[in-house]
Design a protein around this motif. Structure first.
Motif, PDB file in Angstrom:
ATOM      1  N   LEU A 142      38.442  39.028  52.207  1.00 15.73           N
ATOM      2  CA  LEU A 142      38.671  40.220  51.403  1.00 15.73           C
ATOM      3  C   LEU A 142      38.225  41.491  52.096  1.00 15.73           C
ATOM      4  O   LEU A 142      38.497  42.591  51.636  1.00 15.73           O
ATOM      5  N   GLY A 143      37.550  41.341  53.241  1.00 14.83           N
ATOM      6  CA  GLY A 143      37.197  42.510  54.032  1.00 14.83           C
ATOM      7  C   GLY A 143      38.339  43.001  54.899  1.00 14.83           C
ATOM      8  O   GLY A 143      38.272  44.102  55.442  1.00 14.83           O
ATOM      9  N   VAL A 144      39.397  42.191  55.038  1.00 15.40           N
ATOM     10  CA  VAL A 144      40.494  42.598  55.920  1.00 15.40           C
ATOM     11  C   VAL A 144      41.859  42.604  55.237  1.00 15.40           C
ATOM     12  O   VAL A 144      42.838  43.066  55.814  1.00 15.40           O
ATOM     13  N   VAL A 145      41.940  42.081  54.011  1.00 14.66           N
ATOM     14  CA  VAL A 145      43.230  42.062  53.321  1.00 14.66           C
ATOM     15  C   VAL A 145      43.171  42.978  52.105  1.00 14.66           C
ATOM     16  O   VAL A 145      42.108  43.214  51.536  1.00 14.66           O
ATOM     17  N   GLU A 146      44.314  43.476  51.726  1.00 18.27           N
ATOM     18  CA  GLU A 146      44.406  44.326  50.549  1.00 18.27           C
ATOM     19  C   GLU A 146      45.813  44.233  49.984  1.00 18.27           C
ATOM     20  O   GLU A 146      46.795  44.494  50.683  1.00 18.27           O
ATOM     21  N   HIS A 147      45.905  43.835  48.724  1.00 21.75           N
ATOM     22  CA  HIS A 147      47.211  43.647  48.093  1.00 21.75           C
ATOM     23  C   HIS A 147      47.034  43.755  46.579  1.00 21.75           C
ATOM     24  O   HIS A 147      45.977  43.376  46.052  1.00 21.75           O
ATOM     25  N   PRO A 148      48.033  44.271  45.855  1.00 20.92           N
ATOM     26  CA  PRO A 148      47.905  44.413  44.401  1.00 20.92           C
ATOM     27  C   PRO A 148      47.662  43.096  43.675  1.00 20.92           C
ATOM     28  O   PRO A 148      47.145  43.109  42.546  1.00 20.92           O
ATOM     29  N   ASN A 149      48.022  41.981  44.282  1.00 21.97           N
ATOM     30  CA  ASN A 149      47.849  40.688  43.624  1.00 21.97           C
ATOM     31  C   ASN A 149      46.718  39.864  44.216  1.00 21.97           C
ATOM     32  O   ASN A 149      46.691  38.639  44.089  1.00 21.97           O
ATOM     33  N   LEU A 150      45.774  40.553  44.861  1.00 22.46           N
ATOM     34  CA  LEU A 150      44.523  39.948  45.303  1.00 22.46           C
ATOM     35  C   LEU A 150      43.378  40.727  44.670  1.00 22.46           C
ATOM     36  O   LEU A 150      43.395  41.963  44.658  1.00 22.46           O
ATOM     37  N   VAL A 151      42.385  40.032  44.135  1.00 22.02           N
ATOM     38  CA  VAL A 151      41.232  40.711  43.545  1.00 22.02           C
ATOM     39  C   VAL A 151      40.529  41.539  44.610  1.00 22.02           C
ATOM     40  O   VAL A 151      40.316  41.076  45.738  1.00 22.02           O
ATOM     41  N   LYS A 152      40.181  42.753  44.263  1.00 21.16           N
ATOM     42  CA  LYS A 152      39.567  43.662  45.226  1.00 21.16           C
ATOM     43  C   LYS A 152      38.065  43.443  45.311  1.00 21.16           C
ATOM     44  O   LYS A 152      37.369  43.414  44.298  1.00 21.16           O
ATOM     45  N   LEU A 153      37.570  43.281  46.540  1.00 18.93           N
ATOM     46  CA  LEU A 153      36.139  43.194  46.789  1.00 18.93           C
ATOM     47  C   LEU A 153      35.611  44.604  47.034  1.00 18.93           C
ATOM     48  O   LEU A 153      36.053  45.296  47.945  1.00 18.93           O
ATOM     49  N   LEU A 154      34.658  45.038  46.209  1.00 20.86           N
ATOM     50  CA  LEU A 154      34.099  46.381  46.339  1.00 20.86           C
ATOM     51  C   LEU A 154      32.949  46.431  47.337  1.00 20.86           C
ATOM     52  O   LEU A 154      32.756  47.425  48.030  1.00 20.86           O
ATOM     53  N   GLY A 155      32.177  45.365  47.407  1.00 21.47           N
ATOM     54  CA  GLY A 155      31.044  45.354  48.317  1.00 21.47           C
ATOM     55  C   GLY A 155      30.264  44.058  48.208  1.00 21.47           C
ATOM     56  O   GLY A 155      30.715  43.086  47.609  1.00 21.47           O
ATOM     57  N   TYR A 156      29.070  44.066  48.759  1.00 17.58           N
ATOM     58  CA  TYR A 156      28.262  42.856  48.849  1.00 17.58           C
ATOM     59  C   TYR A 156      26.792  43.245  48.901  1.00 17.58           C
ATOM     60  O   TYR A 156      26.424  44.418  49.077  1.00 17.58           O
ATOM     61  N   CYS A 157      25.948  42.230  48.761  1.00 20.01           N
ATOM     62  CA  CYS A 157      24.513  42.416  48.935  1.00 20.01           C
ATOM     63  C   CYS A 157      23.971  41.191  49.651  1.00 20.01           C
ATOM     64  O   CYS A 157      24.306  40.058  49.285  1.00 20.01           O
ATOM     65  N   ALA A 158      23.163  41.424  50.690  1.00 22.56           N
ATOM     66  CA  ALA A 158      22.526  40.334  51.422  1.00 22.56           C
ATOM     67  C   ALA A 158      21.119  40.775  51.798  1.00 22.56           C
ATOM     68  O   ALA A 158      20.927  41.531  52.735  1.00 22.56           O
ATOM     69  N   GLU A 159      20.155  40.336  51.039  1.00 25.94           N
ATOM     70  CA  GLU A 159      18.757  40.659  51.294  1.00 25.94           C
ATOM     71  C   GLU A 159      17.932  39.382  51.194  1.00 25.94           C
ATOM     72  O   GLU A 159      18.293  38.463  50.459  1.00 25.94           O
TER      73      GLU A 159
END
Length: 430
Positions: A142-159
Motif C-alpha cells: 500500500l506504500g506503492v499502489v493507489e487505486h479507488p478500489n484499494l483501501v488507502k493506507l494513511l500511515g503507520y507506527c513502529a516504536e
C-alpha cells in the motif's frame, strides 16, 4: 533509522510518486528488548528480500529506487494513536483478526487542523513477532499502489519500548464494514442484487489493477469477502495485503511459496503444488461471485454435511434453470434479475475451471462483469423466436443450453469438480 524506499511506474513507463517508509527504533537497556530489536531488523531485511521474489542473482528488484522522493505515508506516534482510539477501547473495536484488533479512531486532518477525520487503526499483537512480515508487506504494497478500489493506507507506527514493539497501521475508515458482514446476516438490511453486482465490478477493478495496471504484478493471495470493505458511498475496496506477493519474474510461469490463505478460497493447484500465479486470485474471485449469488460461505461447518462446501452444493443445481433459482440467496426475497444472476454464475464458472491457464485474466473477467452491469442498466431486448416450437421442446432446449453454459465450464474435462483436495496442515486460516 531503517528505510524501505520504493519506486513504481505506470503502464506508460512514467515514474509515480516514490514512497519511502521509515521505521524508528529507540534504545533500551533490557536484554530481551535488545534481542527483539535485532530480530526486528533482521526480519525487515528478510521480508524485503522475500517480497522482491527475484528468481536469480542478476534479477532486478522491481522496487529499486530510480529517484528519491518524499514519502506520502505519515509516521504516527503511538501516543497519537492511543489518544485517537481512547486507549484502544473495546467499545471502539470494529474488527479482530489473527494478528490483532482494528479500532475506530478520530484525528485532526493534516490538510485542515480544524477538521476531524475518521480512521481505522490496526494494532498488531505486542507478544513476539507474530504478524511482523505481514505488517511490513502491507506497508510495502500500500506504500506503492493507489487505486479507488484499494483501501488507502494513511500511515503507520513502529516504536519499541519497555512494553515491547508497537506495530500499527492507519487506514481510511470504511463505515459500511465488510461484504462478509452483510452476507452473514449481521445487518438487518441485506445487500440488494444491484449492490452485489456493483461490488463484483469494483472488486474486479481492484484485482485487475494489481495484476495488470502497473509495470509490476501483485498477487493478492487472500482475496475473500471479509477483505472487501465498503466505504460511505458503498464502493468496494480490497484490504489486508499482508499475504500479497509480487508476481513471477520475466520468463517464469509462477512463484513458489508456502501455502497460506483461507480455506475455501485457495485455488486447487496452489494448494497441491505451492505454485502461485495471478490465476490463483482469479479462482478466489470465482468463489466470491458464488458467495454474492448464494449468500453462503465457501466452507460452513454449521450447515448439513452435504451443504458445507459451497461448490459441491451448487454443482447439482447448475444444470437446470429451476434448480438454479434455489441456490440464490433467500435474503434477496426474489428481488433480483435472474438473467444477470445466470450471467454472473457463468463468469464465476469461467474463473473456476480446473486448469489455471484456461482461466481468463482479470481484465477479461472485468469486461464480462461490465457487460452484465451495462445490460442491467439499459436492458437488453430479447431475440424473437425463429420458429414455433412446443412448450416441451422449448423447455428441453433451454435446459440443454443452460447445462452447456453453466455446468460444463465448472466441472472441467473429467466431468467433476476437483477443488476440495485440502491440506489443512499447510494452510493458515485468517
Amino acid at each position: 533509522m531503517k528505510c524501505l524506499p520504493f519506486t513504481i511506474r505506470d503502464k506508460n513507463g512514467e515514474p509515480k510518486t516514490t514512497k519511502s517508509v521509515s521505521v524508528r527504533s529507540t534504545s533500551t537497556s533490557m536484554s530481551a528488548d535488545r534481542d527483539m530489536r535485532t530480530s526486528w531488523s533482521e526480519l525487515m531485511s528478510q521480508n524485503a528480500s522475500d517480497f522482491s521474489t527475484a528468481s536469480s542473482a542478476t534479477a532486478v528488484n522491481p522496487f529499486a529506487i530510480l529517484s528519491q522522493r518524499q514519502s506520502n505515508l505519515r509516521e504516527f506516534t503511538f501516543e497519537e494513536l492511543k489518544a485517537s482510539t481512547k486507549n484502544f477501547s473495546r467499545s471502539l473495536m470494529i474488527g479482530e483478526g489473527g494478528f490483532g484488533g482494528v479500532y475506530r479512531g478520530i484525528m485532526r486532518s493534516t490538510d485542515d487542523p480544524h477538521k476531524k477525520i475518521d480512521i481505522a487503526v490496526k494494532q498488531l499483537s505486542r507478544r513476539g513477532l507474530q504478524g511482523h512480515k505481514e505488517w511490513i508487506t502491507e506497508v510495502n504494497v500500500l506504500g506503492v499502489v493507489e487505486h479507488p478500489n484499494l483501501v488507502k493506507l494513511l500511515g503507520y507506527c513502529a516504536e519499541d519500548d519497555e512494553r515491547g514493539i508497537q506495530r500499527l497501521l492507519v487506514y481510511e475508515y470504511m463505515p459500511n464494514r465488510s461484504v462478509q458482514d452483510h452476507l452473514s446476516s449481521r445487518f438487518q438490511t441485506p445487500l440488494s442484487w444491484t449492490m452485489r453486482i456493483k461490488i463484483a465490478q469494483d472488486s474486479a477493478r481492484g484485482l485487475t489493477y494489481l495484476h495488470e495496471g502497473m509495470d509490476l504484478q501483485i498477487i493478492f493471495r487472500d482475496f475473500k469477502s471479509s477483505n472487501i470493505l465498503l466505504d460511505d458511498q458503498w464502493n468496494a475496496k480490497l484490504s489486508d495485503f499482508g499475504l500479497a506477493r509480487l508476481g513471477p519474474s520475466s520468463g517464469d510461469s509462477h512463484i513458489s511459496t508456502l501455502v497460506v490463505g483461507t480455506i475455501g478460497y485457495a485455488a486447487p493447484e496452489y494448494i497441491q503444488t505451492g505454485h502461485l500465479t495471478t490465476k490463483s486470485d482469479v479462482w478466489s474471485y470465482g468463489i466470491f461471485l458464488y458467495e454474492l449469488i448464494t449468500g453462503r460461505r465457501p466452507l460452513d461447518r454449521n450447515r448439513p454435511k452435504n451443504e458445507q462446501k459451497l461448490l459441491e452444493w451448487i454443482k447439482p443445481n447448475l444444470s437446470d434453470m429451476k434448480k438454479f433459482q434455489t441456490i440464490l440467496d433467500p435474503q434477496l426475497e426474489g428481488k433480483y434479475s435472474l438473467r444477470s444472476a445466470q450471467r454472473l454464475a457463468s463468469v464465476a464458472n469461467r474463473c473456476l475451471v480446473r486448469h489455471p491457464k484456461t482461466r481468463p485474466k482479470m481484465s477479461e473477467v472485468l469486461a464480462m462483469v461490465d457487460r452484465i452491469v451495462e445490460a442491467m442498466e439499459t436492458g437488453s431486448p430479447k431475440a424473437p423466436l425463429r420458429s414455433v416450437a412446443t412448450n416441451d421442446e422449448l423447455e428441453k432446449s433451454r435446459t440443454e443450453r443452460f447445462k452447456r453454459r453453466f455446468l460444463d465450464p465448472i466441472t472441467g474435462e473429467m466431468g467433476w469438480l476437483v477443488c476440495w483436495t485440502w491440506r489443512p496442515k499447510l494452510m493458515k486460516t485468517c
